[in-house]
Design an enzyme around this catalytic site. Structure first.
Site, short mmCIF file in Angstrom:
data_model
loop_
_atom_site.label_atom_id
_atom_site.label_comp_id
_atom_site.label_asym_id
_atom_site.label_seq_id
_atom_site.Cartn_x
_atom_site.Cartn_y
_atom_site.Cartn_z
CD GLN A 1 28.95 32.38 34.30
OE1 GLN A 1 28.61 32.59 33.14
NE2 GLN A 1 28.09 32.19 35.28
CG HIS B 1 37.36 33.50 40.89
ND1 HIS B 1 37.71 32.55 41.85
CD2 HIS B 1 37.43 32.84 39.70
CE1 HIS B 1 37.96 31.39 41.26
NE2 HIS B 1 37.80 31.55 39.96
CE LYS C 1 40.94 22.55 42.14
NZ LYS C 1 39.91 23.20 42.94
#
Length: 318
Positions: free
Chosen positions: A101, A134, A198
């Site tokens: 987030q 991340h 994707k």
């Protein structure tokens, strides 16, 4: 004559005690004496059983599941050390929860990775040591130094030692966002790169669109920073075999979150083996033959020693 000399002390909360013990063995110091428990109403209780006045304190805690409990344990421990007059407090966070987030995707979204950074800083941390964030920009969410280590050299060494080098190997990025990581990994293995294109129609759901690159007849290695529900690598592995004609598929990641249906998906996928690190502990019920765990204790131990001795940590990134 009074001489002042700082000491190093390493403590751990409850999320990843085995990794913490392994790190202390590498550093060569005993684990700090502390107890992190809960009161009967669920509030977290922290008892520090030794003096830390003037010491450089390292608190090891992955903010993995249960994320909120582990985060609060870390914050309360940092606060306790700050109030006990520690010289410097480093939050050692092998896995940084809430890292996904990191931006507003739609209107009224929170940026929780920034909120967690603020909480850690406000609690009293002077420095953060973590691994494979991340999103690299999370380093900029802090107003204190952040060292973001990389597990890639450890993962690459493991594959090289097992003969995964050269033209019959292809490193595959599971999405466009992981291309830089996959390219660096491919360079270490002297192997070509392929990319899976994707899209995500909704959270934790991925659909493979196209495979960019040649994987036919090759041993493919899917690499990502974390594997959560394993939907991405399950579909990616299936597409590499069925659409791309790959000979076999392997996978690796820094963080094995492995929530929800992850284990079942991995077991039932074409993946021959998944290699992860112990940044997040793997409970017995998730230990299956297809999953192998590499330790990052030596990496964190060396970083802790360098921070304590005032040496550059940048050499660990090379």
């Amino acid at each position: 004559m009074i001489t002042h000399g700082k000491s190093i002390k390493i403590f751990a909360a409850n999320s990843n005690m085995e990794l913490a013990k392994e790190i202390t063995r590498y550093v060569g110091v005993p684990m700090g004496s502390a107890k992190v428990s809960k009161f009967s109403d669920g509030e977290i209780s922290v008892d520090i059983h030794e003096t830390v006045r003037g010491s450089d304190v390292f608190v090891i805690q992955s903010t993995c599941s249960p994320v909120n409990t582990n985060l609060m344990e870390l914050l309360i421990m940092i606060d306790a050390f700050k109030r006990a007059s520690a010289n410097q407090i480093t939050a050692v966070i092998p896995y940084y929860g809430y890292a996904r987030q990191d931006r507003k995707v739609k209107a009224r979204d929170p940026i929780t990775a920034k909120l967690v950074a603020d909480l850690i800083t406000t609690a009293g941390a002077d420095r953060v040591l973590t691994m494979d964030l991340h999103a690299a920009q999370i380093q900029g969410f802090f107003n204190i130094p952040v060292d973001n280590l990389f597990s890639m050299p450890i993962l690459a060494r493991d594959y090289i030692e097992r003969g995964f080098v050269g033209d019959d190997v292809v490193v595959v990025s599971p999405d466009l966002g992981s291309v830089t990581r996959a390219r660096n990994f491919a360079h270490k293995l002297n192997a070509p790169l392929a990319i899976i294109d994707k899209r995500r129609p909704r959270a934790n759901v991925a659909e493979v669109m196209n495979i960019i690159g040649d994987v036919k007849g090759k041993r493919a290695i899917l690499i990502d920073d974390m594997i959560d529900t394993a939907g991405t690598i399950q579909q990616g592995a299936k597409a590499l075999i069925e659409r791309g004609g790959a000979k076999e598929v392997h996978a690796c990641a820094a963080h094995g979150v492995l929530s929800g249906p992850a284990i079942e998906r991995i077991v039932n996928s074409p993946i021959k083996e998944l290699v992860i690190t112990n940044s997040i502990p793997l409970p017995p019920e998730k230990q299956v033959d297809k999953i192998r765990v590499l330790s990052v204790a030596s990496l964190f131990a060396e970083a802790i020693e360098r921070i304590y001795e005032g040496l550059p940590v940048s050499t660990l990134f090379e």
